[in-house]
Design a protein around this motif. Structure first.
Motif, PDB file in Angstrom:
ATOM      1  N   ALA A   6       0.836  -1.200   0.000  1.00 20.58           N
ATOM      2  CA  ALA A   6       0.000   0.000   0.000  1.00 20.58           C
ATOM      3  C   ALA A   6       0.868   1.246   0.000  1.00 20.58           C
ATOM      4  O   ALA A   6       1.933   1.276   0.622  1.00 20.58           O
ATOM      5  CB  ALA A   6      -0.914  -0.002   1.218  1.00 20.58           C
ATOM      6  N   CYS A  22      -2.736  -0.001  -3.946  1.00 22.27           N
ATOM      7  CA  CYS A  22      -2.394  -1.298  -3.365  1.00 22.27           C
ATOM      8  C   CYS A  22      -1.895  -2.174  -4.507  1.00 22.27           C
ATOM      9  O   CYS A  22      -2.697  -2.671  -5.302  1.00 22.27           O
ATOM     10  CB  CYS A  22      -3.592  -1.920  -2.675  1.00 22.27           C
ATOM     11  N   TRP A  36     -10.275  -2.297   1.119  1.00 19.89           N
ATOM     12  CA  TRP A  36      -9.531  -1.322   1.911  1.00 19.89           C
ATOM     13  C   TRP A  36     -10.158  -1.281   3.298  1.00 19.89           C
ATOM     14  O   TRP A  36     -11.386  -1.176   3.438  1.00 19.89           O
ATOM     15  CB  TRP A  36      -9.579   0.062   1.276  1.00 19.89           C
ATOM     16  N   CYS A  95      -4.762  -2.568   2.737  1.00 18.37           N
ATOM     17  CA  CYS A  95      -5.492  -3.349   1.751  1.00 18.37           C
ATOM     18  C   CYS A  95      -5.466  -4.815   2.175  1.00 18.37           C
ATOM     19  O   CYS A  95      -4.548  -5.265   2.853  1.00 18.37           O
ATOM     20  CB  CYS A  95      -4.943  -3.153   0.345  1.00 18.37           C
ATOM     21  N   GLY A 106      -1.652  -5.770   3.452  1.00 17.93           N
ATOM     22  CA  GLY A 106      -0.521  -4.919   3.159  1.00 17.93           C
ATOM     23  C   GLY A 106      -0.026  -4.274   4.440  1.00 17.93           C
ATOM     24  O   GLY A 106      -0.625  -4.429   5.511  1.00 17.93           O
TER      25      GLY A 106
END
Length: 115
Positions: A6, A22, A36, A95, A106
């Protein structure tokens, strides 16, 4: 290896805009739902937006009309366009996807909305 990277966070004034990215690797993002999620200090993680593999989208009520999730399949990347930002949008944005039954996250990108 499934990885999510991200980026795009930062400091923005109320009413401003940011676009988060992302970047996915190790799998084809278009074949999976991508989300998200955000987490503000002292609060639980909150699902902000999701795009399904059929490209339908859904949003938390608090961001409807202001945030847009999209994907670029050629870049294997999912975006979150954020407009009309408010101080209460301040959070770490992450993400997320689930691939073959496993959840992947992420590292998160900080969004701070402040004057």
């Amino acid at each position: 290896e499934v990885q999510l990277q991200a980026s795009g966070g930062g400091l923005v004034q109320p009413g401003g805009s940011l676009r988060l990215s992302c970047a996915a690797s190790g799998f084809t993002a278009s074949s999976y739902a991508m989300s998200w999620v955000r987490q503000a200090p002292g609060k639980e993680r909150e699902l902000v937006a999701v795009v399904t593999r059929r490209n339908s989208t859904d949003y938390d009520d608090s961001v409807k009309g202001r945030f847009t999730i999209s994907r670029d399949d050629a870049k294997n990347t999912v975006y979150l366009q954020m407009t009309s930002l408010k101080p209460e949008d301040t959070a770490v944005y992450l993400c997320n996807t689930q691939v073959r039954g496993e959840s992947y996250w992420g590292q998160g990108t900080q969004v701070t909305v402040s004057s």
